[in-house]
Design an enzyme around this catalytic site. Structure first.
Site, PDB file in Angstrom:
ATOM      1  N   ARG A 147     -35.679 -44.447 -39.411  1.00  0.00           N
ATOM      2  CA  ARG A 147     -36.977 -45.134 -39.399  1.00  0.00           C
ATOM      3  C   ARG A 147     -38.043 -44.280 -40.052  1.00  0.00           C
ATOM      4  O   ARG A 147     -38.939 -44.781 -40.710  1.00  0.00           O
ATOM      5  CB  ARG A 147     -37.342 -45.437 -37.952  1.00  0.00           C
ATOM      6  CG  ARG A 147     -38.769 -45.866 -37.746  1.00  0.00           C
ATOM      7  CD  ARG A 147     -38.960 -46.473 -36.386  1.00  0.00           C
ATOM      8  NE  ARG A 147     -38.023 -47.551 -36.184  1.00  0.00           N
ATOM      9  CZ  ARG A 147     -37.546 -47.928 -34.994  1.00  0.00           C
ATOM     10  NH1 ARG A 147     -37.929 -47.305 -33.903  1.00  0.00           N
ATOM     11  NH2 ARG A 147     -36.688 -48.918 -34.905  1.00  0.00           N
ATOM     12  N   TYR A 148     -37.981 -43.001 -39.807  1.00  0.00           N
ATOM     13  CA  TYR A 148     -38.983 -42.084 -40.335  1.00  0.00           C
ATOM     14  C   TYR A 148     -38.429 -41.418 -41.588  1.00  0.00           C
ATOM     15  O   TYR A 148     -37.213 -41.371 -41.787  1.00  0.00           O
ATOM     16  CB  TYR A 148     -39.312 -41.017 -39.291  1.00  0.00           C
ATOM     17  CG  TYR A 148     -39.929 -41.550 -38.020  1.00  0.00           C
ATOM     18  CD1 TYR A 148     -41.257 -41.960 -38.002  1.00  0.00           C
ATOM     19  CD2 TYR A 148     -39.195 -41.648 -36.849  1.00  0.00           C
ATOM     20  CE1 TYR A 148     -41.833 -42.440 -36.826  1.00  0.00           C
ATOM     21  CE2 TYR A 148     -39.755 -42.123 -35.675  1.00  0.00           C
ATOM     22  CZ  TYR A 148     -41.079 -42.511 -35.672  1.00  0.00           C
ATOM     23  OH  TYR A 148     -41.643 -42.979 -34.511  1.00  0.00           O
ATOM     24  N   ARG A 151     -36.072 -37.866 -40.700  1.00  0.00           N
ATOM     25  CA  ARG A 151     -35.249 -37.629 -39.515  1.00  0.00           C
ATOM     26  C   ARG A 151     -34.589 -38.928 -39.053  1.00  0.00           C
ATOM     27  O   ARG A 151     -35.111 -40.011 -39.312  1.00  0.00           O
ATOM     28  CB  ARG A 151     -36.072 -37.014 -38.384  1.00  0.00           C
ATOM     29  CG  ARG A 151     -37.296 -37.798 -37.982  1.00  0.00           C
ATOM     30  CD  ARG A 151     -38.357 -36.830 -37.447  1.00  0.00           C
ATOM     31  NE  ARG A 151     -39.494 -37.503 -36.837  1.00  0.00           N
ATOM     32  CZ  ARG A 151     -40.493 -38.039 -37.533  1.00  0.00           C
ATOM     33  NH1 ARG A 151     -40.483 -38.024 -38.850  1.00  0.00           N
ATOM     34  NH2 ARG A 151     -41.504 -38.617 -36.905  1.00  0.00           N
ATOM     35  N   CYS A 160     -23.558 -42.181 -19.662  1.00  0.00           N
ATOM     36  CA  CYS A 160     -24.523 -41.275 -19.048  1.00  0.00           C
ATOM     37  C   CYS A 160     -24.053 -41.032 -17.623  1.00  0.00           C
ATOM     38  O   CYS A 160     -23.445 -41.912 -17.022  1.00  0.00           O
ATOM     39  CB  CYS A 160     -25.912 -41.901 -18.983  1.00  0.00           C
ATOM     40  SG  CYS A 160     -26.498 -42.514 -20.565  1.00  0.00           S
ATOM     41  N   CYS A 164     -30.023 -45.005 -15.698  1.00  0.00           N
ATOM     42  CA  CYS A 164     -31.418 -45.128 -15.287  1.00  0.00           C
ATOM     43  C   CYS A 164     -31.809 -46.589 -15.330  1.00  0.00           C
ATOM     44  O   CYS A 164     -31.575 -47.267 -16.333  1.00  0.00           O
ATOM     45  CB  CYS A 164     -32.325 -44.340 -16.220  1.00  0.00           C
ATOM     46  SG  CYS A 164     -31.708 -42.678 -16.539  1.00  0.00           S
ATOM     47  N   CYS A 167     -33.792 -47.782 -18.365  1.00  0.00           N
ATOM     48  CA  CYS A 167     -33.274 -47.424 -19.700  1.00  0.00           C
ATOM     49  C   CYS A 167     -33.685 -48.452 -20.756  1.00  0.00           C
ATOM     50  O   CYS A 167     -33.540 -49.658 -20.567  1.00  0.00           O
ATOM     51  CB  CYS A 167     -31.755 -47.342 -19.665  1.00  0.00           C
ATOM     52  SG  CYS A 167     -31.067 -46.847 -21.261  1.00  0.00           S
ATOM     53  N   ARG A 169     -32.171 -48.693 -23.574  1.00  0.00           N
ATOM     54  CA  ARG A 169     -30.980 -49.116 -24.322  1.00  0.00           C
ATOM     55  C   ARG A 169     -29.969 -49.806 -23.423  1.00  0.00           C
ATOM     56  O   ARG A 169     -28.761 -49.702 -23.624  1.00  0.00           O
ATOM     57  CB  ARG A 169     -30.339 -47.908 -25.013  1.00  0.00           C
ATOM     58  CG  ARG A 169     -31.278 -47.229 -25.964  1.00  0.00           C
ATOM     59  CD  ARG A 169     -30.577 -46.518 -27.102  1.00  0.00           C
ATOM     60  NE  ARG A 169     -31.572 -45.856 -27.911  1.00  0.00           N
ATOM     61  CZ  ARG A 169     -31.776 -44.546 -27.940  1.00  0.00           C
ATOM     62  NH1 ARG A 169     -30.988 -43.740 -27.254  1.00  0.00           N
ATOM     63  NH2 ARG A 169     -32.733 -44.027 -28.680  1.00  0.00           N
ATOM     64  N   ASP A 328     -41.371 -49.363 -22.358  1.00  0.00           N
ATOM     65  CA  ASP A 328     -41.291 -50.332 -23.450  1.00  0.00           C
ATOM     66  C   ASP A 328     -40.945 -51.734 -22.953  1.00  0.00           C
ATOM     67  O   ASP A 328     -40.975 -52.012 -21.750  1.00  0.00           O
ATOM     68  CB  ASP A 328     -40.353 -49.842 -24.548  1.00  0.00           C
ATOM     69  CG  ASP A 328     -38.945 -49.717 -24.023  1.00  0.00           C
ATOM     70  OD1 ASP A 328     -38.519 -50.604 -23.264  1.00  0.00           O
ATOM     71  OD2 ASP A 328     -38.263 -48.731 -24.363  1.00  0.00           O
ATOM     72  N   ASP A 365     -43.977 -46.530 -28.054  1.00  0.00           N
ATOM     73  CA  ASP A 365     -42.966 -46.765 -29.084  1.00  0.00           C
ATOM     74  C   ASP A 365     -43.081 -48.254 -29.401  1.00  0.00           C
ATOM     75  O   ASP A 365     -42.686 -49.100 -28.601  1.00  0.00           O
ATOM     76  CB  ASP A 365     -41.574 -46.368 -28.586  1.00  0.00           C
ATOM     77  CG  ASP A 365     -40.720 -45.798 -29.717  1.00  0.00           C
ATOM     78  OD1 ASP A 365     -40.974 -46.167 -30.891  1.00  0.00           O
ATOM     79  OD2 ASP A 365     -39.804 -45.009 -29.434  1.00  0.00           O
ATOM     80  N   LYS A 372     -43.322 -44.408 -32.917  1.00  0.00           N
ATOM     81  CA  LYS A 372     -44.157 -43.869 -31.848  1.00  0.00           C
ATOM     82  C   LYS A 372     -45.604 -43.770 -32.312  1.00  0.00           C
ATOM     83  O   LYS A 372     -45.890 -43.135 -33.314  1.00  0.00           O
ATOM     84  CB  LYS A 372     -43.635 -42.502 -31.437  1.00  0.00           C
ATOM     85  CG  LYS A 372     -42.229 -42.562 -30.883  1.00  0.00           C
ATOM     86  CD  LYS A 372     -41.701 -41.179 -30.575  1.00  0.00           C
ATOM     87  CE  LYS A 372     -40.262 -41.248 -30.112  1.00  0.00           C
ATOM     88  NZ  LYS A 372     -39.333 -41.660 -31.185  1.00  0.00           N
TER      89      LYS A 372
HETATM   90  C1  LIG Z   1     -38.265 -40.959 -31.428  1.00  0.00           C
HETATM   91  C2  LIG Z   1     -37.551 -41.122 -32.681  1.00  0.00           C
HETATM   92  C3  LIG Z   1     -37.416 -40.062 -33.589  1.00  0.00           C
HETATM   93  C4  LIG Z   1     -38.061 -38.703 -33.337  1.00  0.00           C
HETATM   94  O1  LIG Z   1     -39.454 -38.830 -33.341  1.00  0.00           O
HETATM   95  P1  LIG Z   1     -40.384 -37.550 -33.186  1.00  0.00           P
HETATM   96  O2  LIG Z   1     -41.783 -38.104 -33.106  1.00  0.00           O
HETATM   97  O3  LIG Z   1     -40.179 -36.704 -34.402  1.00  0.00           O
HETATM   98  O4  LIG Z   1     -39.984 -36.827 -31.953  1.00  0.00           O
HETATM   99  C5  LIG Z   1     -36.724 -40.301 -34.748  1.00  0.00           C
HETATM  100  N1  LIG Z   1     -36.200 -41.515 -35.028  1.00  0.00           N
HETATM  101  C6  LIG Z   1     -36.325 -42.550 -34.183  1.00  0.00           C
HETATM  102  C7  LIG Z   1     -35.755 -43.868 -34.559  1.00  0.00           C
HETATM  103  C8  LIG Z   1     -36.997 -42.398 -32.980  1.00  0.00           C
HETATM  104  O5  LIG Z   1     -37.109 -43.427 -32.131  1.00  0.00           O
HETATM  105  S1  SF4 Z   2     -32.499 -43.464 -20.085  1.00  0.00           S
HETATM  106 FE1  SF4 Z   2     -30.635 -44.629 -20.665  1.00  0.00          FE
HETATM  107  S2  SF4 Z   2     -29.676 -43.371 -22.270  1.00  0.00           S
HETATM  108 FE2  SF4 Z   2     -31.125 -42.048 -21.182  1.00  0.00          FE
HETATM  109  S3  SF4 Z   2     -29.906 -41.032 -19.581  1.00  0.00           S
HETATM  110 FE3  SF4 Z   2     -30.844 -42.856 -18.662  1.00  0.00          FE
HETATM  111  S4  SF4 Z   2     -29.284 -44.480 -18.885  1.00  0.00           S
HETATM  112 FE4  SF4 Z   2     -28.730 -42.820 -20.299  1.00  0.00          FE
END
Ligand SMILES: *Cc1c(COP(=O)(O)O)cnc(C)c1O
Ligand code: SF4
Length: 403
Positions: A147-148, A151, A160, A164, A167, A169, A328, A365, A372
């Site tokens: 996305r960025y 990175r 996990c 959580c 979560c 995801r 989120d 986010d 973010k």
């Molecule tokens: C959070 C995230 C990152 C890392 O973001 P930073 O602001 O550099 O910590 C990179 N890619 C994705 C898709 C993210 O959600």
């Molecule tokens: S937030 Fe989701 S991905 Fe992260 S440790 Fe908890 S269950 Fe696992």
């Protein structure tokens, strides 16, 4: 406190006067005993220390069924129903260690809220989204979100130690059919190798420490061999939910791949136990740089005093508070969401009132892949030409005139 006090730092809680009652749970971090600090019933009381400290045992003995959980804590009717219903939505999984931090009698216990299903999960809100951060859409190859500019997020596993309840995801975490196969990992690494602009790899999941040391060693080694990859970060909650996983063998392996950053996910001071402290010590002593990404959760940490206490403990664990995330729009977590102003109030209560090191960024986010976005409170009152009128942490205004 009002929620619409958008820019008045004076509205932040005043610093506690000397001699005032400290926030709940004032023990210094290294003295907190994690094993059933709150007493109550426990099915693990007779377990030998060596076994308790063995992460394989912790992993094997995870609480996944209602009958087990009933023997650990006294469930409310609400929780009991939700545990049964959760089977179909998002599995329950709780390590004995994390379950041991729960208050067996109190359904509002902040540890319980994070790990035991509640009725709120079953109701959905019209703003809920299945993939709230559009991670699947920004996926050039399976297992990579790019996305960025420089990175990527690299998904290595969908397991996990504790699932959580908040979560983001949920759509794939805990689902064995969605786990990254070897071929997918190979494809992800090939993508990173091919894209020379990628200098930072966020290794995520699930929890990458669910992989074996050897498997992780292999992945890190292959990433390290890519000349343009400068740093990686392990995103793991094992320090919180299974600190026994941070073994001497693991950190010996990690130190071969430096620079390694580890970002973890503490949400409440009660999670800062002697075991967590020891896990952080091992990682820090091995040269890893540690950060924390807290998620703002109603009833868990939506209070400036709790966050301040948490961040002070984290600093003693050599973990730098990095982000506070606004909860989120994932499905089934609407009961955890707070107004954005709650987070801004927390930052106002920290900035200037305590070490700058204890003040993270508060971010949203953004839905639909916006990434973010910082929503920290603003200290600029107004600015006309070269005159900047600024408000300091204590609410006083100052004018800075540019040369
Ligand atoms: C959070 C995230 C990152 C890392 O973001 P930073 O602001 O550099 O910590 C990179 N890619 C994705 C898709 C993210 O959600
Ligand atoms: S937030 Fe989701 S991905 Fe992260 S440790 Fe908890 S269950 Fe696992």
């Amino acid at each position: 406190m009002k929620l619409d006090d958008t820019s008045d730092p004076a509205a932040a809680p005043a610093p506690a006067p000397p001699g005032a009652a400290p926030p709940a749970d004032p023990l210094p971090v290294s003295h907190v005993r994690s094993r059933f600090p709150l007493g109550g019933r426990s099915i693990w009381r007779g377990v030998a220390e060596a076994q308790w400290n063995d992460w394989h045992w912790q992993q094997r003995e995870r609480v996944t069924r209602l009958e087990q959980l009933e023997r650990v804590i006294r469930l409310s009717d609400d929780e009991r129903r939700a545990v049964v219903d959760a089977e179909a939505h998002f599995h329950m999984g709780i390590t004995p260690y994390y379950a041991g931090l729960m208050d067996p009698e109190d359904p509002t216990c902040p540890i319980r809220l994070q790990a035991v299903p509640s009725a709120g999960e079953l109701s959905s809100s019209p703003v809920d989204l299945l993939d709230p951060l559009a991670e699947e859409r920004d996926m050039p190859v399976p297992g990579i979100t790019h996305r960025y500019p420089d990175r990527v997020l690299f998904y290595t596993t969908h397991n996990c130690p504790v699932y959580c309840r908040h979560c983001t995801r949920k759509r794939k975490v805990a689902d064995p059919t969605s786990a990254a196969a070897h071929a997918q990992i190979d494809g992800s690494i090939a993508y990173i190798a091919h894209h020379t602009e990628i200098r930072d790899v966020v290794i995520s999941g699930g929890d990458p420490l669910s992989l074996s040391d050897d498997r992780l060693d292999d992945i890190l080694g292959r990433l390290r061999a890519i000349p343009h990859v400068e740093i990686f970060r392990l995103g793991t909650r094992n320090l919180v939910t299974l600190p026994q996983r941070i073994t001497d063998d693991l950190v010996r392996m990690l130190r071969r791949h430096h620079p390694v950053y580890v970002n973890t996910h503490f949400n409440h001071p009660r999670e800062c136990t002697a075991e967590a402290y020891e896990a952080a010590r091992r990682l820090a002593d091995a040269g890893c740089a540690l950060g924390n990404q807290m998620v703002l959760l109603r009833g868990v940490n939506d209070d400036p005093r709790i966050v301040k206490d948490l961040n002070h403990r984290l600093l003693m664990m050599r973990i730098r508070p990095y982000y506070i995330y606004q909860c989120d729009l994932a499905q089934g977590i609407s009961h955890f969401r707070t107004p954005i102003e709650v987070g801004r109030r927390i930052i106002r209560a920290l900035r200037g009132h305590t070490s700058g090191l204890a003040v993270p960024y508060f971010v949203v986010d953004a839905p639909d892949g916006g990434g973010k976005i910082p929503v920290n409170p603003d200290y600029v009152v107004r600015h006309e030409g070269k005159r900047w009128v600024l408000r300091n942490w204590a609410g006083k205004e100052y004018t800075y005139v540019e040369p």
